[in-house]
Design a protein around this motif. Structure first.
Motif, short mmCIF file in Angstrom:
data_model
loop_
_atom_site.label_atom_id
_atom_site.label_comp_id
_atom_site.label_asym_id
_atom_site.label_seq_id
_atom_site.Cartn_x
_atom_site.Cartn_y
_atom_site.Cartn_z
N LEU A 57 0.83 -1.20 0.00
CA LEU A 57 0.00 0.00 0.00
C LEU A 57 0.86 1.25 0.00
N THR A 58 0.47 2.23 -0.81
CA THR A 58 1.17 3.51 -0.90
C THR A 58 0.20 4.62 -0.50
N PRO A 59 0.51 5.39 0.54
CA PRO A 59 -0.41 6.48 0.93
C PRO A 59 -0.56 7.50 -0.19
N VAL A 60 -1.79 7.94 -0.44
CA VAL A 60 -2.08 9.00 -1.41
C VAL A 60 -3.02 10.00 -0.74
N GLU A 94 -13.18 12.15 4.17
CA GLU A 94 -11.81 12.64 4.16
C GLU A 94 -11.22 12.68 5.57
N THR A 95 -12.06 12.76 6.58
CA THR A 95 -11.58 12.79 7.96
C THR A 95 -11.36 11.39 8.52
N TRP A 96 -12.25 10.46 8.18
CA TRP A 96 -12.24 9.16 8.84
C TRP A 96 -11.68 8.02 8.00
N PHE A 97 -11.34 8.26 6.73
CA PHE A 97 -10.80 7.20 5.89
C PHE A 97 -9.53 7.68 5.20
N ALA A 98 -8.47 6.90 5.31
CA ALA A 98 -7.19 7.23 4.70
C ALA A 98 -7.03 6.48 3.38
N PRO A 99 -6.76 7.18 2.27
CA PRO A 99 -6.61 6.51 0.97
C PRO A 99 -5.21 5.94 0.76
N TYR A 100 -5.17 4.72 0.24
CA TYR A 100 -3.91 4.04 -0.09
C TYR A 100 -4.03 3.45 -1.50
N LEU A 101 -3.01 3.67 -2.31
CA LEU A 101 -2.99 3.08 -3.63
C LEU A 101 -2.76 1.58 -3.52
N VAL A 102 -3.65 0.80 -4.13
CA VAL A 102 -3.53 -0.65 -4.18
C VAL A 102 -2.83 -1.09 -5.46
N ALA A 103 -3.28 -0.54 -6.58
CA ALA A 103 -2.73 -0.94 -7.88
C ALA A 103 -2.99 0.15 -8.90
N ASN A 104 -2.02 0.40 -9.75
CA ASN A 104 -2.21 1.31 -10.88
C ASN A 104 -2.77 0.59 -12.10
N ASP A 105 -2.67 -0.74 -12.09
CA ASP A 105 -3.11 -1.52 -13.24
C ASP A 105 -3.93 -2.71 -12.76
N GLY A 106 -4.98 -2.43 -11.97
CA GLY A 106 -5.85 -3.49 -11.51
C GLY A 106 -6.74 -4.00 -12.62
N LEU A 107 -7.38 -5.14 -12.39
CA LEU A 107 -8.27 -5.74 -13.37
C LEU A 107 -9.69 -5.75 -12.82
N ILE A 108 -10.60 -5.10 -13.54
CA ILE A 108 -12.00 -4.99 -13.12
C ILE A 108 -12.86 -5.76 -14.11
N THR A 109 -13.60 -6.72 -13.59
CA THR A 109 -14.56 -7.49 -14.39
C THR A 109 -15.95 -7.23 -13.79
N GLY A 110 -16.96 -7.93 -14.31
CA GLY A 110 -18.31 -7.69 -13.83
C GLY A 110 -19.09 -8.98 -13.62
N TYR A 111 -20.06 -8.92 -12.73
CA TYR A 111 -20.98 -10.02 -12.55
C TYR A 111 -22.38 -9.46 -12.32
N TYR A 112 -23.39 -10.31 -12.44
CA TYR A 112 -24.77 -9.83 -12.42
C TYR A 112 -25.66 -10.89 -11.79
N VAL A 126 -7.79 2.37 -5.40
CA VAL A 126 -7.35 2.96 -4.13
C VAL A 126 -8.30 2.47 -3.05
N VAL A 127 -7.76 1.99 -1.93
CA VAL A 127 -8.59 1.55 -0.82
C VAL A 127 -8.63 2.65 0.24
N LEU A 128 -9.81 2.87 0.81
CA LEU A 128 -9.98 3.84 1.90
C LEU A 128 -10.11 3.06 3.20
N LEU A 129 -9.10 3.16 4.04
CA LEU A 129 -9.08 2.41 5.29
C LEU A 129 -9.53 3.30 6.45
N PRO A 130 -10.39 2.78 7.33
CA PRO A 130 -10.86 3.60 8.45
C PRO A 130 -9.72 3.95 9.40
#
Length: 385
Positions: free
Chosen positions: A31-34, A108-126, A377-381
């Protein structure tokens, strides 16, 4: 040699899987803080519309024992892996009002953003809609089974989870897809409904939940109850290995088309995936909501995603920056805050997310086409004060 100790069966994670040929899995999370200023599109997001979603999550999480592990690789998640880590953010949420900008300040006060991946893979389901009958007859010849009583999930003496059944005081693997197709469960009264084809059953099992449109016009919802414990093998991978299609052409639509065009080989190809899903009726969730995900919370189209729970905790908000297929065939820039509320047997590794697209023809079309790379980017509490 491992031996088996009898335990009661309990399996709560939903089997929701992408059918695309998987790529290399990256399992090491760094994780990289952003900052929020670095999230392209954050200023245009509507955080106030997401407060009900987060409140539902908090109601579920705060009822858990504080030490409950929500997921995430040990030692890589600064905060948010345990239910108790959410107490500060969930308590503060109670006082967030409807004034403009208040929800944005809360995140913005209660969640800290961290970079997870610059090249993640997003698919879909239904959530598919499938024609079904309460009785066997006519075109409805394929059974939709509920969970068998002899299906057992337990731990062996090494502490590993295994699934199977007892046969003459010996613990053996549960019936495979091929064995069930050949009648291993007939005569037990396990049929929830009857479907029009083995292909309808197969794709319902891939999605893990669906709506049955009954012959009398009523709609019943079914969801994941259990699986037989056999490994999940994507048939897209099987067909690519057989030279039947190129990896880049694998989608729900192309798989359905191939099976329809090869009725003499369809069953044998589907049986290359020995994994078999059993269902249960879900009558408690209104039909204007999605089926419950792994957190037990109804999924929201365009806001709920399945993740690898070994990488990220369930419940966390994620900022996704990617491109989605449009109706005209083009791709449109898509940046939104979503919530990790589900898992999938083929959703593995860092930067993987499966977006819930909803139900109906449009949702199916989008899920079938969606295979995009993007930034995650993940927002961690923040820890409680």
């Amino acid at each position: 040699m491992k031996t088996i100790t009898r335990l009661s069966f309990g399996l709560s994670l939903a089997l929701l899987a992408s059918c695309a040929t998987p790529e290399r899995e990256e399992t090491r999370l760094e994780l990289t803080p952003v900052t929020y200023a670095m999230l392209d599109g954050w200023s245009a997001e509507t955080p106030e519309s997401l407060l009900p979603e987060l409140r539902t999550e908090c109601q579920r999480i705060t009822r858990l024992p504080p030490e409950t592990h929500l997921g995430g690789a040990q030692g890589t998640i600064p905060n948010g892996s345990l239910a108790g880590d959410w107490s500060g953010a969930c308590t503060a949420l109670q006082s967030v009002g409807s004034e403009p900008g208040e929800a944005r300040r809360y995140f913005e006060t209660w969640f800290a953003p961290y970079l997870v991946a610059n090249d993640g893979l997003i698919t879909g389901y239904y959530e598919p809609q499938i024609y079904a009958s309460a009785q066997k007859g006519g075109e409805f010849q394929t059974p939709l089974y509920g969970q068998p009583a002899d299906l057992v999930r337990t731990k062996d003496t090494a502490g590993d989870w295994v699934t199977g059944r007892w046969e003459n005081d010996k613990f053996v693997p549960y019936y495979s897809r091929a064995e069930i197709d050949r009648g291993a469960l007939e005569g037990r009264g396990l049929e929830i409904a009857w479907l029009r084809s083995p292909e309808d059953l197969f794709f319902l099992q891939i999605q893990g939940a669906g709506r049955l449109v009954m012959t009398d016009g009523s709609v019943r919802r079914v969801g994941f109850a259990a699986k037989n414990g056999e490994p999940y093998v994507p048939i897209g991978r099987v067909l690519v290995s057989q030279g039947e299609m190129a990896a880049q052409d694998v989608s729900l639509a192309t798989l359905r088309a191939w099976l329809a065009a090869h009725p003499d080989r369809a069953q044998s190809v589907m049986e290359q995936n020995p994994n078999y899903v059993f269902f249960r009726r879900i009558d408690t969730v209104p039909l204007d909501r999605g089926a419950p995900g792994s957190m037990g919370i109804p999924l929201t189209p365009g806001r709920s995603v399945a993740v690898d729970r070994n990488v990220l905790p369930l419940g966390v908000p994620l900022w996704i920056d990617t491109h989605l297929p449009q109706a005209d065939g083009a791709e449109g820039h898509w940046t939104h805050l979503v919530f990790a509320q589900d898992v999938g047997s083929d959703i593995k590794g860092v930067g993987r997310a499966d977006l819930f697209t909803g139900w109906g023809a449009e949702a199916e079309a989008l899920a079938g086409k969606l295979r995009s790379h993007g930034r995650m980017v993940v927002l961690l509490p923040h820890p409680p004060a």
